[in-house]
Scaffold this active site. Sequence first.
Site, mmCIF file in Angstrom:
data_model
loop_
_atom_site.group_PDB
_atom_site.id
_atom_site.type_symbol
_atom_site.label_atom_id
_atom_site.label_comp_id
_atom_site.label_asym_id
_atom_site.label_seq_id
_atom_site.Cartn_x
_atom_site.Cartn_y
_atom_site.Cartn_z
ATOM 1 N N LEU A 50 34.677 36.644 41.431
ATOM 2 C CA LEU A 50 35.776 37.554 41.144
ATOM 3 C C LEU A 50 35.798 38.724 42.122
ATOM 4 C CD1 LEU A 50 38.105 38.554 39.316
ATOM 5 C CD2 LEU A 50 36.340 39.723 37.954
ATOM 6 N N PHE A 53 37.246 37.633 45.499
ATOM 7 C CA PHE A 53 38.683 37.382 45.537
ATOM 8 C C PHE A 53 39.519 38.613 45.194
ATOM 9 C CE2 PHE A 53 37.225 32.981 45.493
ATOM 10 C CZ PHE A 53 37.955 32.519 46.579
ATOM 11 N N GLU A 54 38.942 39.582 44.521
ATOM 12 C CA GLU A 54 39.679 40.811 44.222
ATOM 13 C C GLU A 54 39.615 41.818 45.371
ATOM 14 O OE1 GLU A 54 41.757 41.803 41.850
ATOM 15 O OE2 GLU A 54 41.643 39.864 40.858
ATOM 16 N N SER A 55 38.433 42.002 45.966
ATOM 17 C CA SER A 55 38.287 43.082 46.952
ATOM 18 C C SER A 55 37.546 42.694 48.221
ATOM 19 C CB SER A 55 37.540 44.253 46.314
ATOM 20 O OG SER A 55 36.179 43.884 46.082
ATOM 21 N N SER A 125 43.140 36.231 39.515
ATOM 22 C CA SER A 125 42.394 35.635 40.633
ATOM 23 C C SER A 125 41.169 34.871 40.144
ATOM 24 C CB SER A 125 41.993 36.698 41.664
ATOM 25 O OG SER A 125 41.123 37.632 41.087
#
Length: 145
Positions: A50, A53-55, A125
Amino acid sequence: MKACVLLSLLSCLVAPSGAAVMGRCTVAKKLYDGGLHYFEGYRLENWVCLAYFESKFNPTAVYDNMHGDFTGFGLFQIRNNDWCDHGKNLCHMSCADLLNPDLKKTIECAKKIVKGKDGMGAWPSWSLHCQYADTLARWLDGCKL
């Protein structure tokens, strides 16, 4: 004129010097130490996936969504309209608190989010890239926790 255009294009390609991108294993260790391994039944690999894919492992990332109805903050791109500052502020903190590389406030807020009815599905995401991934173990390959 051409020199100005070229300089402008080059400046877009250069990463900001203050970027605080962390390594995958550093993120894994901080999330593990923060108690996210098996939190609400989700293995650590899910959280690391996570975060990527987020940051892209940047705990200081701030992104406005395309429609301008929220801004995401930090490693997990926690939304300001529900979780911090001027929105509902369900995490009872400033969005700036979510930008600290020590990740303590980020983890505290993420725990509140995942306890909700959607679990990690609160992050689209995660549903798209991590939920059914057969290779989640790769997110911890070589990491010493």
